[in-house]
Design an enzyme around this catalytic site. Structure first.
Site, PDB file in Angstrom:
ATOM      1  N   TYR A  66      46.458  38.535  42.994  1.00 50.62           N
ATOM      2  CA  TYR A  66      47.839  38.167  43.312  1.00 50.62           C
ATOM      3  C   TYR A  66      48.749  39.401  43.377  1.00 50.62           C
ATOM      4  CZ  TYR A  66      46.407  33.417  41.849  1.00 50.62           C
ATOM      5  OH  TYR A  66      45.768  32.214  41.691  1.00 50.62           O
TER       6      TYR A  66
ATOM      7  N   HIS B 177      37.067  34.200  39.528  1.00 49.65           N
ATOM      8  CA  HIS B 177      37.942  33.605  40.537  1.00 49.65           C
ATOM      9  C   HIS B 177      37.215  32.803  41.625  1.00 49.65           C
ATOM     10  CE1 HIS B 177      42.262  34.334  42.213  1.00 49.65           C
ATOM     11  NE2 HIS B 177      41.883  33.100  42.401  1.00 49.65           N
TER      12      HIS B 177
ATOM     13  N   LYS C 287      42.560  36.486  36.205  1.00 51.42           N
ATOM     14  CA  LYS C 287      41.274  36.200  36.845  1.00 51.42           C
ATOM     15  C   LYS C 287      40.623  37.473  37.364  1.00 51.42           C
ATOM     16  CE  LYS C 287      43.505  31.985  38.506  1.00 51.42           C
ATOM     17  NZ  LYS C 287      44.905  32.450  38.477  1.00 51.42           N
TER      18      LYS C 287
ATOM     19  N   ASP D 154      50.079  31.642  34.728  1.00 52.32           N
ATOM     20  CA  ASP D 154      48.798  31.859  35.401  1.00 52.32           C
ATOM     21  C   ASP D 154      48.956  32.922  36.478  1.00 52.32           C
ATOM     22  OD1 ASP D 154      45.955  30.350  36.160  1.00 52.32           O
ATOM     23  OD2 ASP D 154      46.981  31.156  37.917  1.00 52.32           O
TER      24      ASP D 154
END
Length: 277
Positions: A53, A109, A78, A48
């Protein structure tokens, strides 16, 4: 650990999702690539990530180097908040960073109610699913009112709602709403992000002693027995194996009840109704 040891859950679109994955929030650079590579080596097949990120490239490199057939992997990414007005472009940029032709799950998200961009973003994600480049689509951090908005407008029910969920914040009303509609709950921060004394609570410690498991394993087992997908993150290689060793025992009804009683409606992450990040 082998991939066959991890159960899969059926999604409402006919696909399946491994019930355990590796979360990569706050992992970056060589550390991220190394941990993802190690996770794949010890048997993880569900990874994931997210645009925000800033590690999609590292995740992609670890996947490419693993030699594992693409069909044997489940990859989630996402749509970033900054890309909600360009969901198709955001998705394509994620694919470029990952080095993949498609993903298994693409998630919106955050609902960002102050911006009112979730619905058009969801409409774009539906088009991505129709193109076949995202096998399944879903959302993160959506409360009931956010889910109702996109479902009522499009008729498309998200396959997954990834939310902060742990014994101190069990989200019963939201979980029940999702369960009634076939939406799988995916727990992020399943161990309360290390921001509480959850793993030293008596209910958890007693179950750990009874089963010869760690407190973290007990809490992760609590999640999967409730039908959730869990994506614990760790930057410690030995913890990867520990987190996966949760499918060879079962909690008793009394142990479940004791952990259920830790509910305190405590959230350690942002409030989706006001978050505008």
């Amino acid at each position: 650990m082998t991939n066959t040891e991890v159960p899969t859950l059926s999604l409402l679109d006919g696909n399946t999702i491994p019930q355990l994955g590796l979360g990569t929030f706050l992992m970056q650079g060589e550390t991220c690539e190394s941990i993802v590579a190690e996770a794949l080596a010890v048997g993880y097949r569900h990874i994931d990530t997210a645009m925000v990120y800033q590690n999609e490239e590292e995740v992609g490199r670890a996947i490419a180097a693993s030699g594992i057939a693409r069909d044997d992997l489940f990859v989630t990414t996402k749509l970033a908040n900054t890309e909600q007005t360009d969901p198709i472009g955001g998705f394509e940029r994620s694919l470029d960073r990952l080095g993949l032709d498609g993903v298994d799950l693409y998630l919106l998200h955050w609902p960002l109610p102050k911006r009112d961009t979730a619905l058009p973003a969801w409409e774009g994600i539906v088009k991505i699913a129709e193109s076949g480049r995202a096998r399944s689509i879903g959302v993160c951090n959506f409360e009931i009112e956010h889910l109702e908005q996109i479902i009522d407008a499009t008729g498309v029910v998200p396959a997954v709602n990834q939310i902060e969920l742990h014994p101190e914040n069990q989200r019963k009303e939201l979980v029940d709403y999702c369960t009634e509609r076939g939406i799988i709950i995916e727990s992020w921060g399943p161990l309360a992000q290390g921001k509480s004394d959850l793993l030293s609570r008596e209910a958890v410690l007693a179950a750990a002693e009874a089963h010869g498991k760690t407190p973290g394993q007990i809490v992760l087992r609590w999640h999967v027995e409730r039908g959730a997908v869990v994506i614990p993150k760790t930057q410690t290689p030995s913890r990867l194996t520990e987190n996966a060793a949760i499918f060879d025992f079962a909690l008793s009804p009394a142990e479940h009840q004791a952990i259920d009683e830790l509910e305190s409606a405590t959230n350690y992450g942002p409030d989706p109704r006001s978050y505008d990040g």
